[in-house]
Design a protein around this motif. Structure first.
Motif, PDB file in Angstrom:
ATOM      1  N   LEU A 121       3.560  -6.707  12.683  1.00 50.77           N
ATOM      2  CA  LEU A 121       4.592  -6.665  11.647  1.00 50.77           C
ATOM      3  C   LEU A 121       3.996  -6.693  10.238  1.00 50.77           C
ATOM      4  O   LEU A 121       4.483  -5.993   9.351  1.00 50.77           O
ATOM      5  CB  LEU A 121       5.577  -7.815  11.835  1.00 50.77           C
ATOM      6  CG  LEU A 121       6.531  -7.684  13.013  1.00 50.77           C
ATOM      7  CD1 LEU A 121       7.381  -8.948  13.149  1.00 50.77           C
ATOM      8  CD2 LEU A 121       7.400  -6.456  12.859  1.00 50.77           C
ATOM      9  N   SER A 122       2.955  -7.492  10.031  1.00 52.56           N
ATOM     10  CA  SER A 122       2.364  -7.549   8.688  1.00 52.56           C
ATOM     11  C   SER A 122       1.679  -6.234   8.328  1.00 52.56           C
ATOM     12  O   SER A 122       1.786  -5.768   7.190  1.00 52.56           O
ATOM     13  CB  SER A 122       1.391  -8.727   8.569  1.00 52.56           C
ATOM     14  OG  SER A 122       0.265  -8.555   9.397  1.00 52.56           O
ATOM     15  N   ALA A 135       4.557  -3.769   7.647  1.00 48.85           N
ATOM     16  CA  ALA A 135       5.187  -4.027   6.345  1.00 48.85           C
ATOM     17  C   ALA A 135       4.309  -3.526   5.210  1.00 48.85           C
ATOM     18  O   ALA A 135       4.798  -2.848   4.291  1.00 48.85           O
ATOM     19  CB  ALA A 135       5.462  -5.518   6.179  1.00 48.85           C
ATOM     20  N   VAL A 168       5.616  -0.404   2.863  1.00 46.74           N
ATOM     21  CA  VAL A 168       5.785  -0.677   1.430  1.00 46.74           C
ATOM     22  C   VAL A 168       4.825   0.183   0.614  1.00 46.74           C
ATOM     23  O   VAL A 168       5.211   0.789  -0.397  1.00 46.74           O
ATOM     24  CB  VAL A 168       5.574  -2.179   1.123  1.00 46.74           C
ATOM     25  CG1 VAL A 168       5.401  -2.433  -0.357  1.00 46.74           C
ATOM     26  CG2 VAL A 168       6.737  -2.991   1.660  1.00 46.74           C
ATOM     27  N   TRP A 220       1.212 -10.008   4.127  1.00 48.37           N
ATOM     28  CA  TRP A 220       2.584 -10.149   3.630  1.00 48.37           C
ATOM     29  C   TRP A 220       2.573 -10.313   2.117  1.00 48.37           C
ATOM     30  O   TRP A 220       3.415  -9.732   1.411  1.00 48.37           O
ATOM     31  CB  TRP A 220       3.294 -11.326   4.290  1.00 48.37           C
ATOM     32  CG  TRP A 220       3.775 -11.020   5.674  1.00 48.37           C
ATOM     33  CD1 TRP A 220       3.249 -11.490   6.836  1.00 48.37           C
ATOM     34  CD2 TRP A 220       4.869 -10.179   6.047  1.00 48.37           C
ATOM     35  NE1 TRP A 220       3.950 -10.991   7.906  1.00 48.37           N
ATOM     36  CE2 TRP A 220       4.950 -10.179   7.453  1.00 48.37           C
ATOM     37  CE3 TRP A 220       5.783  -9.419   5.331  1.00 48.37           C
ATOM     38  CZ2 TRP A 220       5.911  -9.459   8.149  1.00 48.37           C
ATOM     39  CZ3 TRP A 220       6.743  -8.697   6.030  1.00 48.37           C
ATOM     40  CH2 TRP A 220       6.794  -8.723   7.414  1.00 48.37           C
ATOM     41  N   ALA A 271       1.837  -6.967   0.605  1.00 43.06           N
ATOM     42  CA  ALA A 271       3.024  -6.107   0.673  1.00 43.06           C
ATOM     43  C   ALA A 271       4.022  -6.484  -0.414  1.00 43.06           C
ATOM     44  O   ALA A 271       4.564  -5.611  -1.108  1.00 43.06           O
ATOM     45  CB  ALA A 271       3.679  -6.203   2.052  1.00 43.06           C
ATOM     46  N   TRP A 301       5.045  -4.088  -3.553  1.00 38.62           N
ATOM     47  CA  TRP A 301       6.441  -3.762  -3.861  1.00 38.62           C
ATOM     48  C   TRP A 301       6.755  -4.087  -5.319  1.00 38.62           C
ATOM     49  O   TRP A 301       7.318  -3.259  -6.046  1.00 38.62           O
ATOM     50  CB  TRP A 301       7.378  -4.532  -2.929  1.00 38.62           C
ATOM     51  CG  TRP A 301       8.819  -4.310  -3.260  1.00 38.62           C
ATOM     52  CD1 TRP A 301       9.598  -3.267  -2.874  1.00 38.62           C
ATOM     53  CD2 TRP A 301       9.634  -5.137  -4.089  1.00 38.62           C
ATOM     54  NE1 TRP A 301      10.852  -3.399  -3.406  1.00 38.62           N
ATOM     55  CE2 TRP A 301      10.904  -4.539  -4.160  1.00 38.62           C
ATOM     56  CE3 TRP A 301       9.413  -6.322  -4.783  1.00 38.62           C
ATOM     57  CZ2 TRP A 301      11.937  -5.081  -4.897  1.00 38.62           C
ATOM     58  CZ3 TRP A 301      10.450  -6.865  -5.513  1.00 38.62           C
ATOM     59  CH2 TRP A 301      11.691  -6.252  -5.563  1.00 38.62           C
TER      60      TRP A 301
END
Length: 192
Positions: A13-14, A17, A21, A171, A174, A178
């Motif tokens: 997931l990391s 993400a 992004v 994370w 990301a 962003w």
């Protein structure tokens, strides 16, 4: 170890993400800032090579992450400095990243780790300084999150908040990417 699909979900997931992004930021900034778009694209490609099965060996993934750090991050900061008229800092960051990319084979694993963390922190601090002086709130958040990722990577612990340290750093990267993409957008709007 490179995460494999079906492996540890926090890693997958990391990486996902950070890749999504970064890819979105690259696409949204390509018209206004080709340098930042290239930096975001390098981050997205490094995350994708780590996730995709059969795309490369563990060493290839580490090399991709190295290039995304020492060339991609200075490319992100380059445009931020350039638009604000600080061309010497922009060129110094990008030139330093290029030199590190070439010298990576001679640094060894520990030297590469320290150099990568130093690049991350220098980019974060310079973005933060420019954002504070220009009043760019997204830039302040982006610089703070990139700095947090750099500082977290220096910690001795392997796990933070029940997750692997590397996942928390991704994370934070990301979130920083962003915020930084919005900072570039805000900066462009101010200069138009």
């Amino acid at each position: 170890m490179v995460p494999k699909p079906g492996g540890e979900w926090s890693s997958v997931l990391s990486h996902l993400a950070l890749g999504v992004v970064s890819l979105h930021a690259a696409v949204s900034s390509v018209q206004s800032s080709r340098g930042a778009a290239a930096g975001f694209l390098l981050q997205a490609l490094a995350a994708a090579t780590t996730l995709a099965p059969g795309l490369g060996t563990h060493e290839d993934c580490l090399a991709g992450a190295w290039v995304a750090t020492v060339i991609g991050l200075p490319l992100l900061a380059f445009d931020f400095h350039w638009v604000n008229g600080d061309r010497s800092s922009a060129n110094l960051l990008l030139g330093g990243g290029m030199v590190l990319a070439v010298a990576g084979d001679h640094l060894g694993p520990e030297g590469c780790s320290v150099a990568g963390q130093a690049v991350l922190l220098v980019v974060a601090v310079t973005i933060l300084i420019v954002a504070v002086f220009t009043g760019n709130t997204y830039g302040m958040w982006g610089g703070a999150m990139l700095g947090a990722a750099g500082l977290l990577s220096r910690l001795e612990e392997d796990r933070l908040l029940l997750l692997p340290k590397e996942d928390i750093c991704r994370w934070a990267l990301a979130a920083g990417s962003w915020a930084y993409s919005w900072a570039l957008h805000t900066q462009r709007l101010q200069w138009e």
